[in-house]
Design a protein around this motif. Structure first.
Motif, PDB file in Angstrom:
ATOM      1  N   TYR A   2     -46.171  24.432 -76.323  1.00 33.79           N
ATOM      2  CA  TYR A   2     -45.895  25.866 -76.362  1.00 33.79           C
ATOM      3  C   TYR A   2     -47.155  26.634 -76.754  1.00 33.79           C
ATOM      4  O   TYR A   2     -47.952  26.172 -77.571  1.00 33.79           O
ATOM      5  CB  TYR A   2     -44.772  26.169 -77.360  1.00 33.79           C
ATOM      6  CG  TYR A   2     -43.448  25.555 -76.974  1.00 33.79           C
ATOM      7  CD1 TYR A   2     -42.534  26.261 -76.197  1.00 33.79           C
ATOM      8  CD2 TYR A   2     -43.124  24.257 -77.374  1.00 33.79           C
ATOM      9  CE1 TYR A   2     -41.320  25.693 -75.827  1.00 33.79           C
ATOM     10  CE2 TYR A   2     -41.914  23.679 -77.004  1.00 33.79           C
ATOM     11  CZ  TYR A   2     -41.022  24.403 -76.232  1.00 33.79           C
ATOM     12  OH  TYR A   2     -39.831  23.844 -75.865  1.00 33.79           O
ATOM     13  N   ALA A   3     -47.334  27.796 -76.144  1.00 40.83           N
ATOM     14  CA  ALA A   3     -48.473  28.663 -76.445  1.00 40.83           C
ATOM     15  C   ALA A   3     -47.972  29.940 -77.104  1.00 40.83           C
ATOM     16  O   ALA A   3     -46.923  30.472 -76.728  1.00 40.83           O
ATOM     17  CB  ALA A   3     -49.241  29.002 -75.164  1.00 40.83           C
ATOM     18  N   ALA A   4     -48.728  30.420 -78.082  1.00 45.39           N
ATOM     19  CA  ALA A   4     -48.352  31.662 -78.752  1.00 45.39           C
ATOM     20  C   ALA A   4     -48.472  32.826 -77.771  1.00 45.39           C
ATOM     21  O   ALA A   4     -49.393  32.850 -76.936  1.00 45.39           O
ATOM     22  CB  ALA A   4     -49.242  31.899 -79.960  1.00 45.39           C
ATOM     23  N   PRO A   5     -47.570  33.798 -77.818  1.00 48.07           N
ATOM     24  CA  PRO A   5     -47.652  34.961 -76.922  1.00 48.07           C
ATOM     25  C   PRO A   5     -49.020  35.645 -77.023  1.00 48.07           C
ATOM     26  O   PRO A   5     -49.525  35.877 -78.106  1.00 48.07           O
ATOM     27  CB  PRO A   5     -46.537  35.877 -77.431  1.00 48.07           C
ATOM     28  CG  PRO A   5     -45.563  34.950 -78.079  1.00 48.07           C
ATOM     29  CD  PRO A   5     -46.387  33.865 -78.699  1.00 48.07           C
ATOM     30  N   GLY A   6     -49.626  35.922 -75.867  1.00 48.62           N
ATOM     31  CA  GLY A   6     -50.915  36.601 -75.834  1.00 48.62           C
ATOM     32  C   GLY A   6     -52.119  35.699 -76.001  1.00 48.62           C
ATOM     33  O   GLY A   6     -53.256  36.155 -75.895  1.00 48.62           O
ATOM     34  N   SER A   7     -51.906  34.401 -76.256  1.00 51.05           N
ATOM     35  CA  SER A   7     -53.026  33.476 -76.439  1.00 51.05           C
ATOM     36  C   SER A   7     -53.602  33.053 -75.088  1.00 51.05           C
ATOM     37  O   SER A   7     -53.033  33.332 -74.026  1.00 51.05           O
ATOM     38  CB  SER A   7     -52.575  32.249 -77.222  1.00 51.05           C
ATOM     39  OG  SER A   7     -51.567  31.555 -76.512  1.00 51.05           O
ATOM     40  N   ASN A   8     -54.751  32.351 -75.131  1.00 47.74           N
ATOM     41  CA  ASN A   8     -55.439  31.929 -73.907  1.00 47.74           C
ATOM     42  C   ASN A   8     -55.053  30.504 -73.506  1.00 47.74           C
ATOM     43  O   ASN A   8     -54.783  29.656 -74.358  1.00 47.74           O
ATOM     44  CB  ASN A   8     -56.955  31.991 -74.094  1.00 47.74           C
ATOM     45  CG  ASN A   8     -57.452  33.415 -74.177  1.00 47.74           C
ATOM     46  OD1 ASN A   8     -56.832  34.337 -73.642  1.00 47.74           O
ATOM     47  ND2 ASN A   8     -58.573  33.610 -74.846  1.00 47.74           N
ATOM     48  N   VAL A   9     -55.066  30.254 -72.202  1.00 46.69           N
ATOM     49  CA  VAL A   9     -54.842  28.916 -71.654  1.00 46.69           C
ATOM     50  C   VAL A   9     -56.088  28.539 -70.855  1.00 46.69           C
ATOM     51  O   VAL A   9     -56.548  29.304 -69.997  1.00 46.69           O
ATOM     52  CB  VAL A   9     -53.593  28.876 -70.752  1.00 46.69           C
ATOM     53  CG1 VAL A   9     -53.476  27.513 -70.073  1.00 46.69           C
ATOM     54  CG2 VAL A   9     -52.341  29.186 -71.563  1.00 46.69           C
TER      55      VAL A   9
END
Length: 663
Positions: free
Chosen positions: A650-657
């Protein structure tokens, strides 16, 4: 006659009036003179007496400068807070009794009801502290109680509170601030005068018995805005390191553990963490063991991780050749001591590559004796051992080396495979940085820049080379051998698919706390690594102190390196080595163009669920991430072969991938 008497009487009256005028004039002049003397000549004396006798100085906690990571993320900041005070003299004259007030306040304070009542009944004081730096929600509730029940003699005072938004992240690096606003450990202590170089105070009017009134502020002096600090720490890499440390603690149950990650080209510390640790927001729950930064203050016998240092000394000094053959029979006699390999087995004819790859103790003893104790010690000092690195943290140790003029053959033998000496984790990282940086050794540092309130630079740290302990070709020789250690030697558990890293495992006996001999059945497992080989960007040390059960560095520390660095290379978008990249590209070329379905975006309480992007083209990845409100950091072109965060996480909202592509 009558006229004469009358004139004489008038003259007497005039004379008396004149004398009275003169007397009054003299008294007036004396008073004026005295007033001038007191207010001018003795002004400072009486002002000081006034302020000390008729005022009480209170020093609330002052603001401190904000501490940021290298990317501008806040690690420590000061925020407004309120402290609750009471005036027992005023309460004694109020309609509410101390018992009633204590009963009303007790649900919101840390003090018990009897403790509050006792404070409210203190004699000869108008200023008692009920709670320092209250939680905002509790402070709001207390305000409501004061207003609703019309409590008198209870007031708030505005102060500043140190907040660490990331909780325990980098706690031993940052340190903590006590209730008086003083830095007590870590950078908070070292930079205390820099980020809090002024203070605020307020003077309160007092009566003749120096009892202050709670509303009686005479003067208030506020500080200038404080300087901010930017560290070299990357909070994402720090998080990855700490997550893996937690994994070690859970799996292996050691007494402690530490990780350091450094950029070998600059000396910038990207991550530094220890376990056990503490939350600086609740520092009072910690103790000396949790406050301790093991990466800096602990010294230990490095064991086999020291072998590359000794091998470099032998090669660089010309005392040992890379192609030299040593016949290993599993043991070697030195004076009255016999030294064995870890498995007591011999490997026959071996070269330096084999000696390091398979961590052959007997070969290192022969190498050490051939090179000589003085030369080995001289190179150890060149690598920075035996003295502190000078990093901006308290309590750094110097370690212990042999006196080269008093070394016996046994001392030389034990030093050659990392025993009989003591080093710190930070010294090891600095030394291995020389292998990764073509022989040039950089000083480790944490503080990148300190800025004034107006944005101008107060102090900036530039990378500092502290020596070149070995020639570039020696560094390349040892690095190449250490890459084979991971690919096909004792460090295979640290191998990262698609990348060439260098490393050395270590398992050393644990020294007793009184330094008198070794602790029975206790070991220190470690792994020292750097890379990628083609362009080294990270030097990493993992030290695990007295793990339970399995204790070998290859089994305890090496897997941590693999897991941690896999995440980091994906996070930083470092492209895999060419052979693996070509293989992946060929597989993608042979596969049908559209084998994947585009999944829907899923928002959960843990964040945004990340699918596998492998095989997607740049446009598909970009469109999906855009619809998920996530940032996109592409590396290369073509179809995706690597990604971070990994699929299924899971990625935090607004973070980069980060996604790596190849054709």
């Amino acid at each position: 006659m009558m006229i004469h008497k009358e004139n004489k009487k008038k003259s007497t009256i005039k004379f008396r009036m004149y004398v009275c005028k003169c007397v009054f004039l003299c008294v007036f002049l004396l008073l004026i003179g005295r007033m001038i003397f007191l207010q001018v000549a003795q002004y400072d004396f009486y002002w000081e007496k006034l302020t000390t006798q008729n005022a009480s100085k209170q020093v609330p906690q002052s603001p401190r400068g904000t501490i940021y990571d290298r990317n501008g993320k806040i690690l420590a900041i000061s925020e407004d807070a309120k402290s609750l005070y009471a005036d027992p003299i005023m309460i004694a004259k109020s309609k509410k009794s101390p018992q009633e007030i204590a009963h009303a306040l007790a649900p919101y304070l840390k003090l018990t009801e009897p403790e509050i009542e006792a404070k409210l009944q203190e004699k000869d004081t108008a200023f008692v502290l009920l709670e320092r730096l209250m939680d905002h929600d509790k402070a709001d509730e207390v305000k409501k109680v004061i207003k609703k029940q019309k409590l008198t003699g209870i007031q708030f005072q505005q102060e500043n509170h140190r907040l660490y938004p990331n909780g325990s992240l980098a706690s031993q690096v940052l340190g903590f601030v006590n209730q008086d606003g003083k830095g007590m450990d870590g950078l908070e202590m070292v930079l205390n005068d820099t980020i809090r170089d002024s203070f605020q105070f307020q003077q309160l009017r007092t009566n003749t018995r120096t009892i202050p009134g709670i509303h009686s502020i005479v003067d208030r002096v506020l500080p200038d805005k404080e300087r901010s600090v930017q560290l070299t720490i990357d909070s994402t890499i720090q998080y990855i390191a700490e997550k893996n440390l937690d994994g070690v603690m859970k799996r292996n149950h050691p007494e402690g553990a530490a990780i350091i990650i450094m950029d070998p080209k600059t000396g910038e510390i990207l991550a530094m963490a220890s376990r056990p640790n503490f939350d600086p927001n609740e520092y009072y729950k910690g103790n000396q063991n949790t406050y301790k930064n093991r990466a800096v203050v602990n010294s230990y016998e490095p064991g086999s991780t020291f072998k590359p240092i000794m091998a470099a000394a032998a090669v660089d000094s010309g005392k040992w050749d890379k192609k030299r053959i040593y016949h290993d029979i599993g043991h070697i006699q030195v004076a009255d001591r016999t030294f064995y390999n870890w498995d007591k087995q011999g490997l026959g004819n071996v070269t330096l590559t084999d000696i390091l790859k398979f961590s052959i103790n007997t070969g290192m003893v022969e190498l050490g004796l051939t090179t000589g104790g003085k030369t080995l010690t001289e190179y150890a000092k060149r690598f920075g051992f035996g003295k502190s690195t000078g990093i901006e943290l308290p309590g750094e140790q110097e370690g212990i080396l042999f006196n080269p003029n008093e070394m016996s053959l046994v001392d030389t033998a034990t030093m050659s495979f990392g025993q009989g000496i003591a080093v710190t984790p930070l010294q090891m990282v600095q030394a291995f940085g020389a292998f990764a940086n073509k022989g040039h050794m950089m000083k480790p540092f944490l503080v990148k820049e300190i800025d004034n309130p107006d944005g101008s630079v107060y102090e900036k740290k530039d990378p500092q080379e502290v020596g070149q302990p070995i020639k570039e070709e020696t560094a390349q020789t040892i690095s190449k051998i250490l890459s084979e250690e991971i690919n096909s030697g004792g460090g295979k558990n640290a191998k990262i698919d698609g990348y060439t890293f260098c490393g050395k495992t270590g398992t050393a006996q644990r020294i007793n706390h009184d330094r008198a001999g070794y602790a029975e059945g206790q070991y220190i497992a470690s792994f020292m690594g750097f890379g990628p080989l083609e362009d080294p960007q990270y030097v990493v040390l993992i030290v695990v102190d007295n793990p339970g059960g399995v204790f070998y560095g290859a089994q305890v520390a090496a897997p941590v390196f693999k897991e941690m660095m896999t995440e980091i290379v994906h996070y930083k978008g470092i492209r895999p080595s060419q052979p693996i990249e070509r293989q992946l590209a060929q597989l993608l070329k042979e596969a049908p163009e559209k084998q994947h379905a585009i999944p829907a975006v899923q928002h959960t309480s843990d964040g945004v669920w990340i699918p596998s992007f492998i095989g997607w083209d740049t446009r598909e990845v970009n469109d999906w991430l855009d619809s998920a409100n996530l940032g996109f950091v592409p590396n290369g072109t073509g179809r995706a072969v690597h990604q971070y965060p990994a699929a299924g996480t899971y990625a935090a909202p607004g973070s980069n991938v980060n996604v790596t592509f190849t054709r």
